[in-house]
Design an enzyme around this catalytic site. Sequence first.
Site, short mmCIF file in Angstrom:
data_model
loop_
_atom_site.label_atom_id
_atom_site.label_comp_id
_atom_site.label_asym_id
_atom_site.label_seq_id
_atom_site.Cartn_x
_atom_site.Cartn_y
_atom_site.Cartn_z
N HIS A 155 7.82 -5.71 35.75
CA HIS A 155 8.89 -5.86 34.76
C HIS A 155 10.05 -4.99 35.21
O HIS A 155 9.89 -3.81 35.50
CB HIS A 155 8.42 -5.44 33.37
CG HIS A 155 9.31 -5.91 32.26
ND1 HIS A 155 10.61 -5.44 32.09
CD2 HIS A 155 9.11 -6.82 31.28
CE1 HIS A 155 11.14 -6.04 31.04
NE2 HIS A 155 10.27 -6.88 30.53
N ASP A 205 3.62 -10.73 29.28
CA ASP A 205 3.29 -12.14 29.45
C ASP A 205 1.84 -12.31 29.90
O ASP A 205 1.12 -13.19 29.43
CB ASP A 205 4.23 -12.80 30.46
CG ASP A 205 5.67 -12.78 29.99
OD1 ASP A 205 5.93 -13.18 28.85
OD2 ASP A 205 6.55 -12.37 30.76
#
Length: 408
Positions: free
Chosen positions: A297, A345
């Site tokens: 990320h 996710d």
Amino acid sequence: MDSDLIPAVEACRLLGISPATLYAYVSRGLLESRPGRDHRSRVYLRREVEQLAQRKRLGRGPARGAAQSLDRGLPVLETRISLIRPDGPYYRGRSAVAAVRAGATLEDTARLLWDCGSQDPFVEPPGDWPARVAALALDAELPPLARAMAVIPLLALQVPHSFRADQATRRAVAATLLRQNAALLVASRPAGPVHRLLGQTWRPGDAAFAELVRAALVLCADHELNVSAFAARVVASTGAHLHATVCAGLSALSGPRHGGAATRAYMLIEQAGQSRDIGRFIATHWRQGEDLPGFGHALYPDGDPRAAELLSMLRAAPVDPATMRLLDTVIDAAGQASGRQPNIDFMLTAICLAFGLPATHALAMFATSRLAGWLAHALEQQAQGRLIRPRARYTGLQPEAAAAAAHD
């Protein structure tokens, strides 16, 4: 995919830098390198190198800042809603991770994000579906996002326009909309708390699953100006109905580069599980220039704290040991190949896999949760009363050149 990977000498040529500077760029996180075919050399994604080269060409003035601001660059708006730190998001100064551990629900989080104070906009029951939308709202054959985007504009017809309403009325509209959206995403009737609605619909009587859903909803409720939140906020700045801002967020989320990340992570895990050697499969995937959806990320270079919290909870839950071993093996392989840790996710996907649910449920969880944040941004933007209208930096053919070309 090998054509997308270039050696260090080509990366240096495109950037106009020395090898030492290239390695410095990698160490600073400006570029990412991957193992070459001989495992000794390093290669680079052409698109990342070209994007960095373009940013360098823009210079250091305001034009550069404007060009970079809309891609995790400079701040473009002021907000009191959420703050992103290495240990996770903070909602109005309060840690989302700490809120999960304290037992907060999505409704609790929404009250905080919406700055409700002593008002509880969820005190009134959400009611049932209006007759004109009931069949559509309960049609489980429709994709979740499509069902929500089809019904929400019709629900707006039943609600007075919120633009000129006081804040308390807007929050009440938002609370009903939050519950209605959750129900639409699971083809059910509105009810609360939302995590129990999702839990009972997908895994009736499974308290451990409902607890994981509660945590996931709180952790995903807002994440500053992500794509869908920004889209919702732009629409809100026009004075549009709160229902319209929600549809803008759902539309942005429907794209494969935003909401589709969980589905791609689901596919990666399934493919890894079908391979004979998961470590080799992940390493080859990475070396060939493929992304590892669900890992890494940009805002959490040391790992996504939201994912770490959910992973800890999932490991403590009564799930199939074989599935948990698969997930842990994929996580270890991705870490060894790329140095990346799982992100939110991946964990939404992992929860679905662990409890035998399809990938679409991961997206439904995310959309259920993030609506709280979209509405917070919409309420804040409407209170500011300003239109969001950025300027563009034109890079096309100049009028003089266009006129000359027309006469050639």
